[in-house]
Enzyme design. Structure first.
Site, PDB file in Angstrom:
ATOM      1  N   ARG A 298       0.877  -1.188   0.000  1.00 16.91           N
ATOM      2  CA  ARG A 298       0.000   0.000   0.000  1.00 16.91           C
ATOM      3  C   ARG A 298       0.906   1.228   0.000  1.00 16.91           C
ATOM      4  O   ARG A 298       1.258   1.755   1.060  1.00 16.91           O
ATOM      5  CB  ARG A 298      -0.883   0.000   1.257  1.00 16.91           C
ATOM      6  N   ARG A 334       0.967  -1.254  -5.391  1.00 14.77           N
ATOM      7  CA  ARG A 334      -0.324  -0.650  -5.717  1.00 14.77           C
ATOM      8  C   ARG A 334      -0.103   0.852  -5.742  1.00 14.77           C
ATOM      9  O   ARG A 334       0.436   1.416  -4.785  1.00 14.77           O
ATOM     10  CB  ARG A 334      -1.389  -0.993  -4.681  1.00 14.77           C
ATOM     11  N   GLU A 433     -12.374  -4.188  -6.411  1.00 20.07           N
ATOM     12  CA  GLU A 433     -12.890  -3.796  -5.093  1.00 20.07           C
ATOM     13  C   GLU A 433     -14.158  -2.956  -5.215  1.00 20.07           C
ATOM     14  O   GLU A 433     -14.672  -2.458  -4.224  1.00 20.07           O
ATOM     15  CB  GLU A 433     -11.816  -3.071  -4.265  1.00 20.07           C
ATOM     16  N   ASN A 456     -12.107  -5.665   1.427  1.00 22.02           N
ATOM     17  CA  ASN A 456     -12.484  -4.615   2.385  1.00 22.02           C
ATOM     18  C   ASN A 456     -13.433  -3.626   1.723  1.00 22.02           C
ATOM     19  O   ASN A 456     -14.479  -3.273   2.255  1.00 22.02           O
ATOM     20  CB  ASN A 456     -11.247  -3.865   2.881  1.00 22.02           C
ATOM     21  N   ARG A 467     -17.010   1.146   6.035  1.00 21.10           N
ATOM     22  CA  ARG A 467     -16.063   0.284   6.751  1.00 21.10           C
ATOM     23  C   ARG A 467     -15.492   0.915   8.020  1.00 21.10           C
ATOM     24  O   ARG A 467     -14.813   0.248   8.799  1.00 21.10           O
ATOM     25  CB  ARG A 467     -14.946  -0.188   5.810  1.00 21.10           C
ATOM     26  N   CYS A 504      -6.295  -9.768  -1.781  1.00 21.53           N
ATOM     27  CA  CYS A 504      -5.435  -9.100  -0.810  1.00 21.53           C
ATOM     28  C   CYS A 504      -6.256  -8.379   0.256  1.00 21.53           C
ATOM     29  O   CYS A 504      -5.704  -7.694   1.097  1.00 21.53           O
ATOM     30  CB  CYS A 504      -4.485  -8.131  -1.502  1.00 21.53           C
TER      31      CYS A 504
END
Ligand code: PEP
Ligand code: MG
Length: 589
Positions: A298, A334, A433, A456, A467, A504
């Site tokens: 990240r 990423r 995502e 997520n 979240r 991931c």
């Protein structure tokens, strides 16, 4: 002694005193003062400035020791603001000219400068507004007698408590002396939770108001498995926590032999086992647990470690170092995924009313070509040192992917023109995502080399559950039929197009779901280092055919609850089978 329950956000146990971090802005009253009060008011301001100077000097020493001279240099600039005539000098002037109390005068003086800085449209001055606000808040806190607002980690082993922390606060605090996090807000997939798991620090989130009553020095026992926090634990509880911690280290030691064994199912399917990292310090943990590579870096956290946007060379230094330390293992970079809860003022990401539906991930990158290009160039150059992969966050459809790839091509042309070593052939993939990307996975699969599912966000967007909001945390349902179908569609589309699919999101770090992910057909699982041996063990024990049959049954369930019950009974039955085989001496791991 009292027990409060929250959300088990990162496993592990800890007992230590509280280090409380307060982020609430001090309340300021604007008051006109009598002419006779003016000198006393100026003296009050000067006294607060002196105290602020002392605080900053202590911080500089601490930061230099904990994080290095670069970080402490930031605070040096705060000392200069305390001397600045345009700031504090102007506040004194306002006290005299407008007969205002010093809190209101300081706010007015800082407001004037900030308005001038904004008018200049120069990034250097925009960045300085953050420093001005920090100094202003520090002085106002001293004047109003509220706690020190500076987010600084503890100097002795402690449990960090706060109503909430942003991801960049968490990076600033670091992991030194942090034995656990306890927060009033948040859920399992908030970034603080993710960072805590990456750092191997237990965390209990969503504790509500309980946290605001804690004060520095309160003794706490934190159970990151159950999501419980014991306030002022008695002797018996302390003994129990010691035992739990010992048992945990025994389990870790027992699993350590798996490090060099392959993740192959009994019927011969191999799955790649990778680790998610946020910061370069985590590379050692990845290597220690036997990861085959980094399945998610990240990169935004590397930006958070810098006070200003790191340039191409600075990024290359960090990325190159990671590549070298991974010694030929793949590293998946990423690209910057800011927005949502990951805000950094110097990037110009402003507060939005719906941040997770706002200017995030690839949207931000495509709107900032120079910044995007400097990161892409650094990644392409790091790729000359080993097998790097490049991945775009928050893709919703083919158009975004094409635009991003076009910028990649421009970067490669430039690098070639400049004669700089890079790898133009590195694999390019996308995060799946958003529900849209999962639904058009067949279209996307034609134009990239891999998918990595980010559960997520995929769960957040599919089930419309924020979240970060502990009140809707119960809707984090990885086995919801909507989520399962999107994941299955993604893997099938990838395989039909001949590309690989990994995962991931946090779901891959939960051993409970390991068979499900195996059965869905994921080729790569990327997770927190501490979880890798446990998940690998499940892979080595579970025939692919058995996992696939389980997924068939789960996909036939009409509710998340029914799927959960089914999974629980499968796991219990499997445990009993395993136990029986163990007694007969038929197992080898
Ligand atoms: C995800 O959304 O699952 C993911 C891995 O990305 P992040 O948690 O950084 O949003
Ligand atoms: Mg995400």
């Amino acid at each position: 002694m009292r027990i409060v329950s929250g959300i088990a956000a990162s496993p592990g146990y800890a007992v230590a005193p509280v280090h409380f971090i307060s982020r609430e802005a001090p309340e300021i009253v604007r008051r006109v003062i009598a002419p006779g009060e003016i000198e006393a008011e100026i003296a009050r301001l000067d006294d607060a400035i002196g105290k602020a100077r002392d605080q900053i000097q202590v911080l500089i020493g601490k930061l230099a020791k904990d994080l290095g001279p670069e970080e402490s240099a930031i605070m040096e600039s705060h000392l200069l603001i305390l001397e600045d005539e345009l700031t504090v000098g102007r506040a004194r002037e306002i006290i005299r000219a407008e007969s205002l109390n010093c809190e209101a005068a300081l706010k007015e003086a800082v407001g004037e400068i900030i308005r001038q800085f904004h008018a200049l449209e120069d990034s250097y001055f925009r960045e300085r507004t953050q420093d001005l606000h920090d100094v202003e808040e520090r002085i106002l806190r001293i004047l109003t007698g509220t706690d020190d607002a500076t987010v600084v980690g503890p100097t002795a082993p402690s449990i960090v408590a706060a109503v909430d922390l942003t991801p960049s606060d968490t990076v600033t605090i670091g992991s030194r002396n942090v034995l656990a996090f306890v927060l009033g807000e948040g859920s399992r997939t908030s970034h603080v939770a993710i960072l805590a798991r990456s750092l191997g620090v237990p965390a209990v989130l969503g504790l509500g108001d309980e946290v605001s009553h804690l004060i520095d020095g309160d003794l706490l026992a934190v159970d990151g498995e159950l999501g419980e926090v014991v306030l002022q634990p008695d002797a018996e509880t302390l003994a129990r926590f010691r035992q739990l911690a010992q048992r945990e280290s025994r389990v870790a030691a027992k699993l350590s032999h798996l490090k060099d064994l392959p993740a192959v199912t009994p019927d011969g399917r191999t799955v790649k086992m990778m680790v998610n990292i946020e910061l370069p310090v985590e590379v050692d943990k990845a290597l220690d647990c036997g990861a085959e590579g980094i399945g998610l870096l990240r990169t935004e956290y590397i930006y958070f470690q810098h006070r200003t946007i790191p340039d191409e060379q600075e990024q290359l230094a960090v990325y190159g170092d990671i590549m070298r330390r991974m010694e030929g293992r793949p590293v998946l970079f990423r690209t910057l995924d800011v927005g949502g809860d990951k805000v950094q003022r110097y990037l110009g990401v402003r507060k939005e009313s719906n941040p997770f539906l706002g200017w995030r991930g690839i949207r931000f990158l495509l709107a900032n070509p120079p910044l995007f290009k400097s990161q892409l160039r650094a990644i392409y150059r790091a790729a000359a040192l080993g097998p790097a992969r490049l991945m775009f966050p928050m893709i919703t459809g083919v158009a975004e992917l094409r635009s991003a790839r076009e910028i990649c091509r421009e970067c490669c042309d430039e690098l070639a023109g400049e004669g700089l070593a890079h790898d133009p052939e590195l694999e390019i993939g996308i995060m799946i995502e958003t529900p849209a990307s999962a639904m058009v996975a067949d279209l996307l699969a034609r134009e990239c080399d891999f998918f990595s599912v980010g559960t997520n966000d995929l769960i957040q967007y599919t089930l419309a559950m924020d979240r970060l909001n502990s009140r809707v945390a119960y809707l984090y349902q990885p086995l919801h039929p909507g989520v399962l179908r999107l994941m299955r569609n993604t893997v099938q589309a990838a395989h039909a197009a001949g590309i690989w699919a990994g995962i991931c999101g946090e779901m891959s770090s939960e051993t409970r779901y390991a068979e499900v992910l195996l059965g869905l057909g994921f080729d790569e699982l990327s997770m927190h280092a501490a979880q890798l041996p446990k998940v690998k063990q499940v892979v080595r024990w579970t025939p692919q055919t058995e996992a696939a049959a389980l997924v068939e049954e789960l996909c036939a369930c009409d509710t998340a609850e029914a799927a959960d019950r089914l999974l629980t009974s499968y796991l219990e039955e499997k445990k009993a089978r395993r136990f029986a085989s163990n007694r007969e001496g038929r197992v080898n791991d």
